[in-house]
Scaffold this active site. Structure first.
Site, PDB file in Angstrom:
ATOM      1  N   ASP A 125     -66.251 -24.509 -23.033  1.00  0.00           N
ATOM      2  CA  ASP A 125     -65.260 -26.121 -22.731  1.00  0.00           C
ATOM      3  C   ASP A 125     -65.983 -27.210 -21.849  1.00  0.00           C
ATOM      4  O   ASP A 125     -65.558 -28.178 -21.554  1.00  0.00           O
ATOM      5  CB  ASP A 125     -64.357 -25.615 -21.017  1.00  0.00           C
ATOM      6  CG  ASP A 125     -65.163 -24.631 -20.316  1.00  0.00           C
ATOM      7  OD1 ASP A 125     -66.107 -24.242 -20.551  1.00  0.00           O
ATOM      8  OD2 ASP A 125     -63.983 -23.714 -19.367  1.00  0.00           O
TER       9      ASP A 125
ATOM     10  N   HIS B  66     -67.354 -24.572 -15.877  1.00  0.00           N
ATOM     11  CA  HIS B  66     -66.544 -24.208 -15.476  1.00  0.00           C
ATOM     12  C   HIS B  66     -67.265 -23.458 -14.003  1.00  0.00           C
ATOM     13  O   HIS B  66     -68.315 -22.411 -14.460  1.00  0.00           O
ATOM     14  CB  HIS B  66     -65.519 -23.907 -14.364  1.00  0.00           C
ATOM     15  CG  HIS B  66     -64.459 -24.457 -15.523  1.00  0.00           C
ATOM     16  ND1 HIS B  66     -63.609 -24.165 -16.685  1.00  0.00           N
ATOM     17  CD2 HIS B  66     -63.517 -25.356 -14.328  1.00  0.00           C
ATOM     18  CE1 HIS B  66     -63.133 -25.116 -16.764  1.00  0.00           C
ATOM     19  NE2 HIS B  66     -62.322 -25.687 -15.829  1.00  0.00           N
TER      20      HIS B  66
ATOM     21  N   TYR C 243     -61.193 -24.678 -24.832  1.00  0.00           N
ATOM     22  CA  TYR C 243     -59.782 -24.982 -25.241  1.00  0.00           C
ATOM     23  C   TYR C 243     -60.092 -25.751 -25.788  1.00  0.00           C
ATOM     24  O   TYR C 243     -58.121 -25.980 -26.451  1.00  0.00           O
ATOM     25  CB  TYR C 243     -59.091 -25.584 -23.390  1.00  0.00           C
ATOM     26  CG  TYR C 243     -59.248 -24.170 -22.421  1.00  0.00           C
ATOM     27  CD1 TYR C 243     -58.904 -23.266 -22.767  1.00  0.00           C
ATOM     28  CD2 TYR C 243     -60.531 -24.832 -21.050  1.00  0.00           C
ATOM     29  CE1 TYR C 243     -59.528 -22.051 -21.659  1.00  0.00           C
ATOM     30  CE2 TYR C 243     -61.029 -23.235 -20.886  1.00  0.00           C
ATOM     31  CZ  TYR C 243     -60.545 -22.268 -20.485  1.00  0.00           C
ATOM     32  OH  TYR C 243     -60.500 -21.253 -19.696  1.00  0.00           O
TER      33      TYR C 243
ATOM     34  N   HIS D 164     -64.298 -16.277 -13.075  1.00  0.00           N
ATOM     35  CA  HIS D 164     -64.106 -16.330 -12.337  1.00  0.00           C
ATOM     36  C   HIS D 164     -62.957 -15.546 -11.169  1.00  0.00           C
ATOM     37  O   HIS D 164     -63.341 -15.789  -9.981  1.00  0.00           O
ATOM     38  CB  HIS D 164     -63.019 -17.478 -11.986  1.00  0.00           C
ATOM     39  CG  HIS D 164     -63.191 -18.971 -12.883  1.00  0.00           C
ATOM     40  ND1 HIS D 164     -63.630 -19.495 -11.957  1.00  0.00           N
ATOM     41  CD2 HIS D 164     -62.651 -19.405 -14.209  1.00  0.00           C
ATOM     42  CE1 HIS D 164     -63.887 -20.858 -12.735  1.00  0.00           C
ATOM     43  NE2 HIS D 164     -63.910 -20.655 -14.138  1.00  0.00           N
TER      44      HIS D 164
ATOM     45  N   ASP E 297     -45.834 -23.753 -17.387  1.00  0.00           N
ATOM     46  CA  ASP E 297     -47.380 -23.346 -16.220  1.00  0.00           C
ATOM     47  C   ASP E 297     -48.066 -24.743 -16.939  1.00  0.00           C
ATOM     48  O   ASP E 297     -49.228 -24.360 -17.826  1.00  0.00           O
ATOM     49  CB  ASP E 297     -47.661 -22.976 -15.602  1.00  0.00           C
ATOM     50  CG  ASP E 297     -48.572 -23.292 -14.792  1.00  0.00           C
ATOM     51  OD1 ASP E 297     -49.282 -24.124 -14.317  1.00  0.00           O
ATOM     52  OD2 ASP E 297     -49.384 -21.455 -14.219  1.00  0.00           O
TER      53      ASP E 297
ATOM     54  N   ASP F 262     -70.659 -21.730 -18.888  1.00  0.00           N
ATOM     55  CA  ASP F 262     -69.152 -22.431 -19.659  1.00  0.00           C
ATOM     56  C   ASP F 262     -68.819 -23.948 -18.580  1.00  0.00           C
ATOM     57  O   ASP F 262     -70.289 -24.143 -17.663  1.00  0.00           O
ATOM     58  CB  ASP F 262     -68.339 -21.569 -18.440  1.00  0.00           C
ATOM     59  CG  ASP F 262     -66.691 -21.750 -18.488  1.00  0.00           C
ATOM     60  OD1 ASP F 262     -65.917 -21.103 -19.146  1.00  0.00           O
ATOM     61  OD2 ASP F 262     -66.715 -22.552 -18.039  1.00  0.00           O
TER      62      ASP F 262
HETATM   63  C1  X5A Z   1     -62.373 -19.479 -18.070  1.00  0.00           C
HETATM   64  C2  X5A Z   1     -62.080 -20.911 -17.151  1.00  0.00           C
HETATM   65  C3  X5A Z   1     -60.884 -22.236 -16.397  1.00  0.00           C
HETATM   66  C4  X5A Z   1     -60.085 -22.350 -15.742  1.00  0.00           C
HETATM   67  C5  X5A Z   1     -59.210 -24.358 -15.212  1.00  0.00           C
HETATM   68  C6  X5A Z   1     -59.095 -24.017 -14.054  1.00  0.00           C
HETATM   69  N1  X5A Z   1     -60.911 -20.975 -16.206  1.00  0.00           N
HETATM   70  N2  X5A Z   1     -57.643 -25.565 -13.746  1.00  0.00           N
HETATM   71  O1  X5A Z   1     -62.225 -22.146 -18.084  1.00  0.00           O
HETATM   72 ZN    ZN Z   2     -64.266 -22.847 -18.212  1.00  0.00          ZN
END
Ligand code: X5A
Ligand code: ZN
Length: 685
Positions: A267, A176, A307, A137, A22, A174
């Site tokens: 990230d 996101h 990441y 999330h 994935d 973060d």
């Molecule tokens: C916790 C976090 C990111 C999800 C990315 C999906 N989630 N494209 O960094």
């Molecule tokens: Zn994130």
């Protein structure tokens, strides 16, 4: 007074992993956790923390945020075969399940709650939980974006219930948008939720309308959600710093939380394939340091995303090192927020003006997103390229060869910024014999220097006219200063009957010892005797008396009007002094506290504490002998104590805010971190 830093970690959370192919989820790997822990060990940080064990979160704790149905669904995955797991996973956006996912997700919740308990019970002052899977999330009825249970949202609810807290700040750095946290507390004024996130005009995942700056919360919670959408990639240290100084910190201090939770995703750091941003690891030291001044230091950082393994683990180390009270490395890079970042900042400030007193007298007009140029292009114009050293802008793009480039960059970068061995003694002092009992025993009192050694420094001044007593206190101060410059101590304080003369001599001595840039902050009404000609000193003078002196780039007076109702100084601190100081990037800071200072001890303490983010935390505090009552407060800050509460919030006086606004306009071309809007920049002149 609570001391120490908790570290919550359990290797078992590495068992959750992706079993099939994935491309969306394959970055959320077990090594994210182990590489952080390895790096912490490499810097000998693990042994300096108070180890706190993880535990499983209970059903009822999980149900503080999630529905019973959803909990049962997650429970059900424990016994599933791969095929079924894949089916359940496909029912959510960007999520995978493994037979151990439920167990790990419970540990992630429990680890977070253990951290909250350690901090709220006073076992430690602050701490960090290294957890997987992440949380921000996930929603009442859904897993989302690698997140199963919302660790931080659960922690906030738990802390409110168990410790009866009225105000909690959640800072989500973060890259996101933690929409799960936002949805949970959308109408709740007791939780201030701040998130910045890659947005790109809603093109970037999760591509939600409600991630934009105009989503400010609902009902009673209006104003208690702060979203900074980043509309370009390639943002870095100065953009993040500007967001803190001009958006988050004024509001956070006005909110006055009793606990700070960080949704600490990395990230948003350099090299991350998701974020594509450029913030270097020490940026997280500075963000952490700012937040440590709230809630009497009660702060819990909880891992979310991140990441790029090296970038993630170095940034985690910098966060923890800062929580432990180590001096901060200087923030690298040019201190110039880019146009797109300033647009976002301006829009958020405009959207929040109705809800926050700190914005009342600021003129902030909303603006459409106008910028089309990329930040990289903008920065490339102004940054000289250096053949030897890669700049963050060159390395932070994210494909495979870029990942390796970032590794190499960080290898060099960390070597150059990690402050060599931390001195065993933090603080040195030069005080009268009769005052030594006011100092904690950890403070070192060095022997005064021999006058002959300082003939050349001193000869330019009228020390011959001095009483012997004054001369010896001067030599004691120089001994403290020497220890700071030689890095035998981190900071120091000295009591002086003539602080203005002492500071001039201190500055002259610094120059003799080749200290490049000295930041001098005068608080109180004093004559300034410091030599300014060579630009090696930046002087900021906070005084009650209107001075007739004309401000220049290196000599700025703030005529701060005192108002007995107003117990604050935030517009000057965040809106002017720190932006100028961070733009200047001093090698040493001298704070001079003289008579008639109209700030009071809390505000001076906060200012000094925040200035510890600069100059590798090297600060000399010079206190006039008539102001000894403030000595203990300053010593407390220098030796690592926390900032006391400020009491009821009152906005800064209109005329003070006005004055700051004018100064900001006057100097924002020179000191670019003052820029908090898209106008008044070179782009429009
Ligand atoms: C916790 C976090 C990111 C999800 C990315 C999906 N989630 N494209 O960094
Ligand atoms: Zn994130």
């Amino acid at each position: 007074m609570a001391a120490g830093t908790a570290l919550v970690y359990d290797g078992e959370m590495s068992s959750h992993k992706l079993l099939w192919e994935d491309p969306v989820c394959d970055i959320e790997v077990p090594e994210r956790l182990s590489s952080c822990y390895d790096r912490l060990q490499h810097y000998n940080l693990v042994e300096r923390c108070i180890s706190v064990s993880a535990r499983e979160g209970t059903d009822s704790e999980i149900m503080l945020i999630h529905s019973m149905d959803y909990l049962e669904t997650v429970k059900g995955t424990e016994k599933m075969e791969e095929e079924e797991l894949q089916k359940v996973s496909a029912g959510y956006d960007a999520v995978y399940f493994h037979p151990t996912t439920y167990r790990c997700a419970k540990l992630a919740v429990g680890a977070t709650l253990q951290l909250v308990d350690a901090v709220m019970s006073g076992k430690t002052r602050n701490g960090m939980a290294l957890v997987r899977p992440p949380g921000h999330h996930s929603q009442r009825n859904a897993a989302n974006g690698f997140c199963i249970f919302n660790n931080v949202a659960i922690a906030a609810k738990y802390a409110q219930r168990k410790y009866n807290l009225q105000r909690i700040l959640i800072v989500d750095w973060d890259v996101h948008h933690g929409q799960g946290i936002q949805y949970t507390f959308d109408d709740d004024p007791s939780i201030l939720y701040f998130s910045w996130h890659r947005f790109e005009h809603q093109k970037f995942w999760p591509s939600l309308r409600e991630s934009n700056y105009d989503a400010v919360g609902q009902g009673k919670g209006r104003g208690f959600t702060i979203n900074i959408p980043w509309n370009q990639v390639g943002l870095g240290n100065s953009d993040y710093l500007a967001a803190f100084l001009h958006v988050l910190l004024p509001m956070a201090f006005e909110f006055d939380p009793e606990l700070v939770l960080i949704s600490a995703g990395y990230d948003s750091g350099i090299g991350d394939p998701e974020g594509q941003m450029n913030a270097t690891p020490e940026c997280f030291s500075h963000l952490t340091h700012f937040l440590m001044n709230l809630a009497k230091g009660k702060l819990c950082a909880v891992l979310e995303g991140g990441y790029h393994l090296r970038s993630l683990s170095e940034s985690v180390c910098m966060t923890l090192k800062t929580l432990l009270g180590d001096p901060l490395p200087p923030l690298s890079g040019e201190m110039m927020p880019c146009l797109s970042a300033r647009e976002s900042i301006q829009n958020v400030r405009a959207a929040h003006k109705p809800y926050w007193k700190c914005l009342t007298y600021e003129d902030v007009t909303p603006l459409q997103d106008l910028s089309t140029r990329s930040c990289q292009a903008e920065e490339a114009e102004s940054t000289q390229s250096n053949a030897e050293l890669l700049t963050p802008q060159e390395v932070g793009k994210g494909n495979i060869s870029e990942v390796i480039k970032t590794d190499r960059f960080l290898e060099m970068h960390m070597k150059s910024i990690i402050v060599s061995l931390k001195p065993p003694i933090k603080t040195a002092a030069a005080v009268d014999e009769s005052d030594t009992h006011l100092l904690p025993p950890a403070v070192h009192i060095p022997k005064g220097l021999d006058v002959k050694e300082f003939k050349t420094t001193i000869s330019a001044f009228d020390v011959k006219l001095m009483k012997e007593e004054a001369l010896s206190s001067l030599l004691n101060m120089l001994a403290v200063l020497n220890k700071i410059i030689k890095k035998e101590v981190i900071n120091g304080l000295a009591v002086s009957s003539t602080p203005s003369l002492s500071s001039a001599i201190a500055a002259a001595h610094c120059r003799k010892l080749k200290v490049q840039k000295i930041l001098c902050v005068f608080v109180g009404d004093m004559d300034m005797k410091i030599e300014l000609e060579d630009g090696k000193v930046l002087l900021i003078n906070i005084c009650a008396k209107q001075s007739e002196q004309v401000n220049t780039k290196h000599n700025i007076s703030l005529n701060w009007k005192e108002d007995p109702e107003t117990n604050n100084f935030f517009s000057a601190t965040f809106g002017f002094i720190l932006p100028v100081a961070y733009s200047y990037q001093p090698n040493l800071t001298i704070v001079i506290v003289g008579p008639n200072q109209n700030l009071g001890k809390n505000r001076i303490s906060l200012l000094i504490s925040l200035l510890q983010g600069l100059a590798q935390s090297q600060i000399l505090a010079l206190i006039q002998d008539t102001e000894e009552k403030i000595m203990q407060d300053i010593t407390n800050i220098l030796t690592g104590g926390f900032i006391p509460n400020f009491g009821t919030y009152a906005p800064d006086l209109k005329e003070n805010v006005q004055m700051i606004k004018e100064l900001r306009e006057q100097f924002q071309q020179e000191w670019k971190l003052l820029q908090c809007s898209a106008k008044n920049s070179k782009d429009e002149n």
